[in-house]
Design a protein around this motif. Structure first.
Motif, PDB file in Angstrom:
ATOM      1  N   TRP A  79     -23.022  80.378  82.302  1.00  0.00           N
ATOM      2  CA  TRP A  79     -22.024  81.452  82.186  1.00  0.00           C
ATOM      3  C   TRP A  79     -22.584  82.785  82.652  1.00  0.00           C
ATOM      4  CZ3 TRP A  79     -22.040  77.171  79.282  1.00  0.00           C
ATOM      5  CH2 TRP A  79     -20.825  76.502  79.146  1.00  0.00           C
ATOM      6  N   ASP A  82     -23.441  82.454  86.851  1.00  0.00           N
ATOM      7  CA  ASP A  82     -22.393  82.109  87.813  1.00  0.00           C
ATOM      8  C   ASP A  82     -21.838  83.401  88.408  1.00  0.00           C
ATOM      9  OD1 ASP A  82     -20.205  81.286  89.276  1.00  0.00           O
ATOM     10  OD2 ASP A  82     -19.162  80.359  87.583  1.00  0.00           O
ATOM     11  N   GLY A  85     -18.319  84.000  87.556  1.00  0.00           N
ATOM     12  CA  GLY A  85     -17.933  83.909  86.154  1.00  0.00           C
ATOM     13  C   GLY A  85     -17.584  85.247  85.528  1.00  0.00           C
TER      14      GLY A  85
END
Length: 142
Positions: A79, A82, A85
């Motif tokens: 998370w 990324d 993200g």
């Protein structure tokens, strides 16, 4: 199909036999080039790599930190790194970022690097020997 009968989800014949962790590590590590502590230090100093410490808090408190490394708990790694993200770290700027994942001894980091590869971070790698090898090499620890 009558009630109560179940068909295999994957056709049966293409199911792979279980693999042990040692073989899994060997397969994962064959997919990228791992990095030694001195190389990781030099790459980070040159601005060519982001060091990411995934050790849990108790180990960081016991053994110290690598100055400049981004600390990300293992369960948050994907998370935070990324680039697409919504919970990414400010350092997660692109899929071409060279990430060096560091765990305590260089095992969990291999699996973590593989996970980052699956997210498209194709330059992700991990530190051979982990934090313990970094420290044994005499590299900076705070």
């Amino acid at each position: 199909m009558s009630a109560g009968t179940h068909e295999p989800v994957s056709g049966g014949s293409d199911v792979q036999p279980p693999v042990g962790i040692d073989e899994l590590l060997e397969r994962v590590r064959a997919g990228y080039e791992r990095i030694e502590p001195r190389q990781a230090y030099e790459a980070a100093e040159a601005g060519d790599a982001l060091l990411v410490d995934i050790r849990y808090a108790a180990l960081r408190e016991r053994d110290g930190l690598i100055p400049g490394a981004l600390v990300v708990e293992r369960n948050e790694l994907e998370w935070r790194l990324d680039p697409q993200g919504s919970h990414r770290a400010a350092e997660a700027t692109s899929h071409s970022l060279r990430v060096v994942v560091i765990c305590n001894e260089g095992y969990a980091s291999s699996l973590a690097a593989q996970s980052l590869h699956q997210l498209g971070l194709h330059r992700a790698t991990d530190l051979v020997g982990g934090f313990q090898a970094w420290k044994a090499s005499g590299l900076p620890v705070a």
